[in-house]
Design a protein around this motif. Structure first.
Motif, PDB file in Angstrom:
ATOM      1  N   ALA B 187     100.732  70.278 -69.906  1.00 43.83           N
ATOM      2  CA  ALA B 187     101.763  71.121 -69.304  1.00 43.83           C
ATOM      3  C   ALA B 187     102.707  71.624 -70.380  1.00 43.83           C
ATOM      4  N   ALA B 188     103.104  70.745 -71.303  1.00 40.85           N
ATOM      5  CA  ALA B 188     104.006  71.140 -72.377  1.00 40.85           C
ATOM      6  C   ALA B 188     103.376  72.242 -73.220  1.00 40.85           C
ATOM      7  N   ALA B 189     102.074  72.117 -73.494  1.00 41.03           N
ATOM      8  CA  ALA B 189     101.388  73.128 -74.310  1.00 41.03           C
ATOM      9  C   ALA B 189     101.431  74.486 -73.617  1.00 41.03           C
ATOM     10  N   THR B 190     101.168  74.512 -72.298  1.00 38.99           N
ATOM     11  CA  THR B 190     101.186  75.800 -71.597  1.00 38.99           C
ATOM     12  C   THR B 190     102.596  76.386 -71.574  1.00 38.99           C
ATOM     13  N   LEU B 191     103.595  75.554 -71.814  1.00 37.91           N
ATOM     14  CA  LEU B 191     104.978  76.047 -71.816  1.00 37.91           C
ATOM     15  C   LEU B 191     105.424  76.429 -73.222  1.00 37.91           C
ATOM     16  N   SER B 193     104.934  74.703 -76.144  1.00 33.77           N
ATOM     17  CA  SER B 193     105.330  73.629 -77.049  1.00 33.77           C
ATOM     18  C   SER B 193     104.167  73.267 -77.965  1.00 33.77           C
ATOM     19  N   GLY B 194     104.367  73.343 -79.258  1.00 40.94           N
ATOM     20  CA  GLY B 194     103.330  73.008 -80.229  1.00 40.94           C
ATOM     21  C   GLY B 194     103.062  71.514 -80.255  1.00 40.94           C
ATOM     22  N   PRO B 195     101.991  71.092 -80.934  1.00 43.44           N
ATOM     23  CA  PRO B 195     101.602  69.676 -80.890  1.00 43.44           C
ATOM     24  C   PRO B 195     102.708  68.716 -81.340  1.00 43.44           C
ATOM     25  N   PHE B 196     103.426  69.072 -82.431  1.00 44.43           N
ATOM     26  CA  PHE B 196     104.444  68.130 -82.898  1.00 44.43           C
ATOM     27  C   PHE B 196     105.663  68.113 -81.966  1.00 44.43           C
ATOM     28  N   ALA B 197     106.047  69.316 -81.483  1.00 46.68           N
ATOM     29  CA  ALA B 197     107.173  69.388 -80.541  1.00 46.68           C
ATOM     30  C   ALA B 197     106.839  68.611 -79.268  1.00 46.68           C
ATOM     31  N   THR B 198     105.580  68.712 -78.815  1.00 45.37           N
ATOM     32  CA  THR B 198     105.166  67.974 -77.621  1.00 45.37           C
ATOM     33  C   THR B 198     105.250  66.472 -77.859  1.00 45.37           C
ATOM     34  N   PHE B 199     104.806  66.041 -79.058  1.00 43.93           N
ATOM     35  CA  PHE B 199     104.886  64.626 -79.410  1.00 43.93           C
ATOM     36  C   PHE B 199     106.341  64.154 -79.351  1.00 43.93           C
TER      37      PHE B 199
END
Lengths: 378, 287
Positions: B187-191, B193-199
Motif C-alpha cells: 500500500a505504501a508503495a502505491t502511495l 513511498s520508495g523502499p527505504f521510506a517505506t522501511f
C-alpha cells in the motif's frame, strides 16, 4: 476532461499454471470502467499490473503515452514511481498512524513538509466528511469509515489513474448503498480514467459508464451499462442481469426464426447488433444470441389460443423462488427458461415442481444480437 | 473423579490428559512432574535468595561508592549502551535482509550470523583477536593505514559486546519484520513511498515492539558479557574493566564487594525483565 495526457492503455498476456489473463484495454480520461467478473477471473491481477505490484507478462502498460511497463523495451516503473491511486479491498490503512496522517502519507512520501502535508490532508478529510475522525486510529473505524479514509488517501496522492478493488464488498447492506452514492460522486469528478473491480452487477451499473466483463482471464464483453444489461454476451452476465440467454443460429431471416443450441426454436422480431437503430437482418446461418427477460414469458396450464404469441412451447416446472413481489419459476424446456409470475398466479395455476406447462412469449419482446464471443453457452 | 478441578492427586497413574480431556480446565498436578518442577524452581531461586540474604546491606553505599565500583558501573552502562546502538545500526538492516530475501544463501547467512549465540564467548574473544588484533586479518591494516590499535581499549569492549549481543537483536527483529504486514508495504508503495521510506515510515514502526525487545535483550547480554571482553579487551581499570570483570576480581579480595556489585547487576536484570514483559509477549504488533 479530454486531456490526452492520462489515457490508460494496458495490454497483458499472463499465463501461470492454469491461470491466464489476456486483456487489451484503453481507458480514456474521465471514464469510469467497471471490471465485472466472477472470483478468480483475474480482476485484481489486472489492477495489480496497472499499479506495478506485479509485471505484465507480455504487453505493456502506458499512461498518457508514457510506458510504465514495457518488457519488450526493458521498462518497468516500480509502484512508487507510478502516479496511481489504488484502494485495496481490505483498505490497508496504516495502523500506527491516525486518519489524518494516513491521508497525509502519500504527500509525506513525496517529500512534502509535515505541516503542508497535513493541511492538504485535512482538505481531503473535509471533502469526504471525515474531519471528525482526523485523530482516530484505523482500528477504531467502521468499515464505511475505513473505505472513505482509503479513498481519501488514494486521492490525496493526486493519481493519474484511480483503481478500486471491490470497494463495497466488505460493507453491510446499508453502508454499501451510502458508500456507492459517495463513490459515484467522487468517481465522476475524478479527471483521469478510473477502474472499479466488482462482482456485483448493481455496483457496476451504478458507478460505471463502461462495463468490462472478465471471465477466466478473458474480456468477454465491453460496453455501456445499458448494452451489457440488455444484451449479455455470456451466461454469467445474463445470470447477473437476470435474463434468459440462448445461443443459436438464425435460420430464417424473414420470420426471425432462431434454432437454439442444443434444441428449441424461438422467433424474434428484431435484430439489433448495437442496441440502437434496427438493422437489416443478417443472412441465414448467422450465429446469434437471444435474450428474453423473465417477465416477457407467460405460463399456462392449457395450450394458449392461436394468434396470441408467436413463441409457444411446453415444459415442466422444476423450481420456484420468491423474489420480493414476484415468484421466479424455473421451467425445463427446451428451451429452459426462468419466468416471473405473480404469487396470485402461482396459487391460481397450482404451480409446483413437476407440473407440465405451456410457455409463451411475444416475438416483439425478443431481440437477437450477434454472438461476438462465440464459445457455445453452457 | 466426577468433579474436575485443580487439585493435587496422590495417584501417579492419573495424568492430566487422561482425566481432563476438556482444555478449559487446568490440568491436575501430578507428582512425577511436580517434584522435578519444584526442584528446578528452587535451583534457580535459591542462588538469588542467597545473594539477597548474604548481601552486606549496611555497607552497601560505602562499597558501591568506593573501590572503583562506580567507575566500573559507569563503564559497563556506557559500553553496553554503545554496543546496543552498534547492534541496532548494523543488526536491523541485517535482520531486514534476512527477513525479506528468500535466497538459499540467506539460510546459510542466518545460520552464520546467529552462531555467536551458541559460541562460547571466550572463543569469540579469540576470534576477535585474530581478526582485529594488532597482527590480525583486519587489525593489521587498521594499524598500518590509520594507526589504530583496537585490543585492550574501551572500544574493544564495545566490539566484543556487540559481537556477542547483536545476534540476539538480529533474530528478535527478524521475527518482528517477518510478521509485519507485507500488504501495508505494498500500500505504501502505491502511495509513492520508495523502499527505504517505506522501511522507515511503515515497516519499522510496525516492528517497534520487536525492535525494543531485541534492543533490551542485546543490552542485557552486553552488560553481562565476560568471556569475549576479557579475552579481546583485557582487564584494565576504568578502561576495559566492566562490572562482570570487577565482580570476578573482587571475589578474590573482597567478597562483600563482589556480592554488592552482583546485587546491582541483579537489580538491572530485574528492571530489564520488567521492561520486556509488556513487549516480549506480542512482538510484531503495531501498538
Amino acid at each position: 476532461m479530454t486531456d490526452p495526457g492520462t489515457t490508460l492503455e494496458i495490454r497483458t498476456d499472463i499465463r501461470r499454471g492454469t491461470f491466464h489473463l489476456d486483456v487489451d484495454l484503453t481507458a480514456t480520461p474521465g471514464q469510469v470502467i467497471a471490471v465485472l467478473g466472477p472470483n478468480g477471473a483475474g480482476k485484481t491481477t489486472l489492477l495489480r499490473i496497472i499499479a506495478g505490484l506485479q509485471p505484465t507478462g507480455t504487453g505493456h502498460v502506458r499512461v498518457g503515452g508514457q510506458p510504465w511497463d514495457d518488457p519488450a523495451h526493458g521498462v518497468f516503473l516500480p509502484p512508487d514511481r507510478r502516479l496511481v491511486g489504488l484502494v485495496f479491498q481490505n483498505y490497508r490503512l496504516f495502523p500506527h498512524l491516525d486518519v489524518l496522517d494516513n491521508v497525509a502519507f502519500p504527500l509525506r512520501a513525496r517529500g512534502t513538509r509535515r505541516h503542508t502535508a497535513r493541511t492538504a490532508a485535512a482538505g481531503w478529510l473535509d471533502r469526504l466528511a471525515l474531519t471528525d475522525l482526523a485523530r482516530r486510529r484505523p482500528a477504531t473505524l467502521s468499515g464505511g469509515q475505513s473505505q472513505r479514509v482509503a479513498l481519501a488517501r488514494a486521492l490525496a496522492a493526486d493519481p493519474l489513474v484511480l483503481l478500486l478493488d471491490e470497494p463495497t464488498a466488505a460493507l453491510d447492506a446499508h453502508t454499501r448503498t451510502q458508500i456507492r452514492a459517495e463513490l459515484r460522486h467522487h468517481l465522476s469528478s475524478f479527471p483521469g480514467p478510473a477502474l472499479v473491480v466488482t462482482h456485483d452487477p448493481l455496483e457496476a451499473l451504478l458507478l460505471a459508464d463502461r462495463i468490462l466483463v472478465l471471465e477466466g482471464g478473458h474480456l468477454v464483453q465491453d460496453g455501456a451499462p445499458a448494452q451489457v444489461s440488455r444484451r449479455p454476451a455470456t451466461d454469467y452476465v445474463a445470470r447477473l442481469m437476470g435474463l434468459n440467454l440462448y445461443s443459436g443460429t438464425l435460420t430464417d431471416p424473414t420470420t426471425g426464426r432462431v434454432d437454439l443450441d442444443p434444441a428449441g426454436v424461438l422467433f424474434a422480431a428484431g435484430y439489433d447488433p448495437h442496441d440502437d437503430e434496427p438493422h437489416p437482418a443478417p443472412p441465414a446461418g448467422t450465429r446469434v444470441r437471444v435474450a428474453v427477460p423473465p417477465s416477457a414469458i407467460s405460463l399456462h396450464t392449457a395450450e394458449p389460443g392461436p394468434g396470441s404469441a408467436r413463441n409457444v412451447w411446453t415444459g415442466t416446472v422444476t423450481g420456484l423462488e420468491l423474489l420480493t413481489d414476484r415468484v421466479r419459476v424455473a421451467v425445463q424446456g427446451p428451451p429452459d427458461a426462468l419466468v416471473d409470475v405473480t404469487p396470485a398466479a402461482v396459487a391460481a395455476l397450482h404451480l409446483a415442481p413437476g407440473l407440465p406447462v405451456w410457455l409463451s412469449a411475444k416475438a416483439t419482446e425478443i431481440a437477437t444480437y450477434p454472438a461476438d464471443h462465440d464459445p457455445p453457452l453452457k | 473423579m466426577s468433579r474436575i478441578r485443580p487439585s493435587v492427586t496422590s495417584s501417579p497413574l492419573t495424568s492430566p490428559s487422561l482425566t481432563s480431556p476438556s482444555t478449559t480446565h487446568r490440568p491436575r498436578i501430578t507428582w512425577p512432574l511436580a517434584v522435578p518442577a519444584t526442584a528446578g524452581a528452587l535451583f534457580l531461586l535459591i542462588p538469588l535468595a542467597a545473594l539477597l540474604l548474604r548481601a552486606p546491606w549496611r555497607h552497601l553505599p560505602g562499597i558501591l561508592t568506593g573501590t572503583g565500583a562506580l567507575g566500573a558501573l559507569r563503564l559497563s552502562l556506557l559500553c553496553a549502551t554503545a554496543a546496543t546502538l552498534c547492534s541496532l545500526a548494523l543488526g536491523v538492516p541485517l535482520a531486514w535482509v534476512l527477513a525479506r530475501t528468500d535466497h538459499p544463501a540467506t539460510t546459510v547467512l542466518r545460520a552464520l550470523v546467529t552462531l555467536p549465540l551458541v559460541l562460547p564467548p571466550v572463543v569469540g574473544g579469540v576470534a576477535l583477536l585474530l581478526a582485529l588484533g594488532r597482527t590480525g586479518l583486519v587489525g593489521r591494516h587498521l594499524a598500518t593505514w590509520f594507526g589504530v590499535s583496537l585490543p585492550f581499549t574501551t572500544a574493544a569492549v564495545v566490539v566484543a559486546e556487540t559481537f556477542v549481543a547483536m545476534p540476539f537483536l538480529v533474530i528478535t527483529v527478524e521475527g518482528a519484520l517477518r510478521s509485519a504486514d507485507r500488504d501495508l508495504e505494498e500500500a505504501a508503495a502505491t502511495l509513492g513511498s520508495g523502499p527505504f521510506a517505506t522501511f522507515r515510515r511503515v515497516t519499522l514502526p510496525l516492528a517497534a515492539p520487536g525492535l525494543l525487545a531485541g534492543g533490551v535483550l542485546a543490552w542485557a547480554r552486553a552488560l553481562g558479557e565476560f568471556g569475549a571482553t576479557i579475552t579481546f579487551a583485557g582487564n584494565f581499570p576504568d578502561v576495559t574493566r566492566t562490572m562482570p570483570l570487577t565482580v570476578y576480581l573482587a571475589l578474590e579480595s573482597d567478597p562483600d564487594a563482589a556480592v554488592a556489585l552482583s546485587l546491582v547487576l541483579l537489580a538491572t536484570s530485574v528492571a530489564v525483565l520488567a521492561l520486556l514483559r509488556g513487549t516480549w509477549m506480542a512482538p510484531g504488533t503495531g501498538r
